[in-house]
Design an enzyme around this catalytic site. Structure first.
Site, PDB file in Angstrom:
ATOM      1  N   HIS A   8      -6.933  -8.372   0.197  1.00 51.42           N
ATOM      2  CA  HIS A   8      -6.993  -7.105   0.925  1.00 51.42           C
ATOM      3  C   HIS A   8      -7.946  -7.301   2.092  1.00 51.42           C
ATOM      4  CE1 HIS A   8      -6.058  -2.806   0.834  1.00 51.42           C
ATOM      5  NE2 HIS A   8      -7.270  -2.626   1.337  1.00 51.42           N
TER       6      HIS A   8
ATOM      7  N   HIS B  39      -3.493  -4.167   3.125  1.00 50.01           N
ATOM      8  CA  HIS B  39      -4.492  -3.441   3.917  1.00 50.01           C
ATOM      9  C   HIS B  39      -4.076  -3.134   5.360  1.00 50.01           C
ATOM     10  CE1 HIS B  39      -8.326  -1.990   5.497  1.00 50.01           C
ATOM     11  NE2 HIS B  39      -8.308  -2.936   6.403  1.00 50.01           N
TER      12      HIS B  39
ATOM     13  N   ASP C 109       0.811  -1.228   0.000  1.00 48.00           N
ATOM     14  CA  ASP C 109       0.000   0.000   0.000  1.00 48.00           C
ATOM     15  C   ASP C 109       0.847   1.283   0.000  1.00 48.00           C
ATOM     16  OD1 ASP C 109      -1.358  -2.309   1.034  1.00 48.00           O
ATOM     17  OD2 ASP C 109      -2.994  -1.021   1.729  1.00 48.00           O
TER      18      ASP C 109
ATOM     19  N   GLU D  87      -4.175   2.019  -3.115  1.00 42.88           N
ATOM     20  CA  GLU D  87      -5.434   2.533  -2.556  1.00 42.88           C
ATOM     21  C   GLU D  87      -5.247   3.748  -1.651  1.00 42.88           C
ATOM     22  OE1 GLU D  87      -7.627   0.543   0.406  1.00 42.88           O
ATOM     23  OE2 GLU D  87      -5.887   0.122   1.644  1.00 42.88           O
ATOM     24  N   ASN D  88      -3.999   4.028  -1.210  1.00 50.51           N
ATOM     25  CA  ASN D  88      -3.770   5.154  -0.294  1.00 50.51           C
ATOM     26  C   ASN D  88      -2.864   6.228  -0.897  1.00 50.51           C
ATOM     27  OD1 ASN D  88      -3.442   2.417   1.745  1.00 50.51           O
ATOM     28  ND2 ASN D  88      -5.121   3.834   2.103  1.00 50.51           N
TER      29      ASN D  88
ATOM     30  N   ASN E 273     -10.345  -1.151  -0.023  1.00 51.32           N
ATOM     31  CA  ASN E 273     -11.530  -0.484   0.534  1.00 51.32           C
ATOM     32  C   ASN E 273     -11.496   1.030   0.327  1.00 51.32           C
ATOM     33  OD1 ASN E 273      -9.351  -0.922   2.466  1.00 51.32           O
ATOM     34  ND2 ASN E 273     -10.610   0.240   3.897  1.00 51.32           N
ATOM     35  N   HIS E 274     -10.295   1.606   0.089  1.00 52.66           N
ATOM     36  CA  HIS E 274     -10.205   3.043  -0.211  1.00 52.66           C
ATOM     37  C   HIS E 274     -10.212   3.312  -1.719  1.00 52.66           C
ATOM     38  CE1 HIS E 274      -9.810   4.585   3.799  1.00 52.66           C
ATOM     39  NE2 HIS E 274      -8.878   3.691   4.084  1.00 52.66           N
TER      40      HIS E 274
ATOM     41  N   HIS F  38      -1.044  -2.753   6.572  1.00 49.26           N
ATOM     42  CA  HIS F  38       0.036  -1.750   6.511  1.00 49.26           C
ATOM     43  C   HIS F  38       1.277  -2.055   7.339  1.00 49.26           C
ATOM     44  CE1 HIS F  38      -2.453   1.873   4.808  1.00 49.26           C
ATOM     45  NE2 HIS F  38      -2.715   0.736   4.185  1.00 49.26           N
TER      46      HIS F  38
HETATM   47 FE   LIG Z   1      -4.100   0.455   2.581  1.00 53.14          FE
HETATM   48 FE   LIG Z   2      -7.280  -1.018   2.791  1.00 50.27          FE
END
Ligand SMILES: [Fe+2]
Ligand SMILES: [Fe+2]
Length: 257
Positions: free
Chosen positions: A148, A173, A8, A37-38, A65-66, A175
């Site tokens: 994830h 996810h 991520d 995603e981040n 999810n982001h 991290h």
């Molecule tokens: Fe993430």
């Molecule tokens: Fe995530």
């Protein structure tokens, strides 16, 4: 083939360290996958970030999810299969949950993402979604699955479910890179590949605001952490669709390594 999976990418420090690493090391790999995603301040990814990663040699960016935090990602997902969202979203969701590409070796490689359901939003069954993707693929082909998910148990059971059928199941996810990399029946696995960003942080966000939220219940707005960033990833050696090895990567190496 040698595949790099980058964990991520969190905000500007994460983007910078990933771009710097790829500038010097992209040629060591036959295929590069990154979770993005981040990338946009912790929340989603914009067209600019996606293009920067592509230009640096990232072949496929996975979401999570982001994934839809920036509206541009919805458009991008419709335009290119190189942005892969979870395969277990309901039918009709924009984009693809799996796509097949050609690595530098000329071999085919499929990238899949599934999202967990434990301590996360309710989605379709990730196990059945993965099965559905595999149904249409030749067995000897490379397949890398980005799982994830929040719960270690759900990720490890995904490994058990897919072992011997895919090349790798790579956790994203949470991290924080875990030290449990293994190969089960030819399937490489790590519970979490880790975040590419500032490690001295609350999984990417600055401590101060998150601390105020936890300790004083203050509605402080999250701010991405600044400072020294580290790329976290995994290097996979694949042959005939199966993994020979998985090695965790942290760059630059933490002091003391
Ligand atoms: Fe993430
Ligand atoms: Fe995530």
């Amino acid at each position: 083939m040698r595949v790099l999976f980058i964990g991520d990418i969190f905000s500007t420090p994460g983007m910078k360290v990933v771009l710097a690493y790829l500038q010097g090391s992209r040629q060591e790999y036959d295929f590069v996958i990154a979770n993005g995603e981040n990338a946009a301040g912790g929340f989603g990814i914009t067209r600019k970030h996606f293009q920067q990663l592509r230009q640096a040699g990232v072949d496929v960016v996975t979401l999570g999810n982001h994934g839809w935090d920036q509206a541009e990602a919805l458009e991008l997902a419709e335009e290119t299969p190189r942005l892969v969202r979870a395969a277990n979203y309901p039918p009709g969701t924009p984009g693809v949950g799996a796509a097949t590409f050609e690595a530098r070796t000329g071999e085919r490689i499929t990238v899949v993402q599934v999202m967990g359901r434990v301590f996360m939003d309710a989605l379709d069954d990730p196990f059945r979604a993965a099965d559905a993707v595999l149904e249409g693929l030749p067995g000897e082909q490379a397949v890398v699955v980005d799982v994830h998910a929040e719960a270690t148990s759900e990720k490890k059971v995904m490994l058990y479910h897919l072992a011997g059928r895919v090349s790798a199941v790579i956790g994203t996810h949470t991290h924080v890179q875990t030290a449990d990399e293994t190969v089960m029946r030819g399937t490489a696995y790590v519970t979490d590949v880790g975040m590419s960003g500032v490690q001295a942080s609350s999984i990417g966000m600055g401590f101060e605001e998150v601390h105020a939220r936890f300790v004083h219940k203050l509605p402080r707005r999250y701010r991405p952490a600044q400072g020294r960033a580290t790329l976290c990833g995994a290097v996979l050696e694949l042959e005939g669709g199966r993994a020979r090895s998985i090695r965790r990567l942290r760059w630059p190496a933490p002091e003391g390594d």
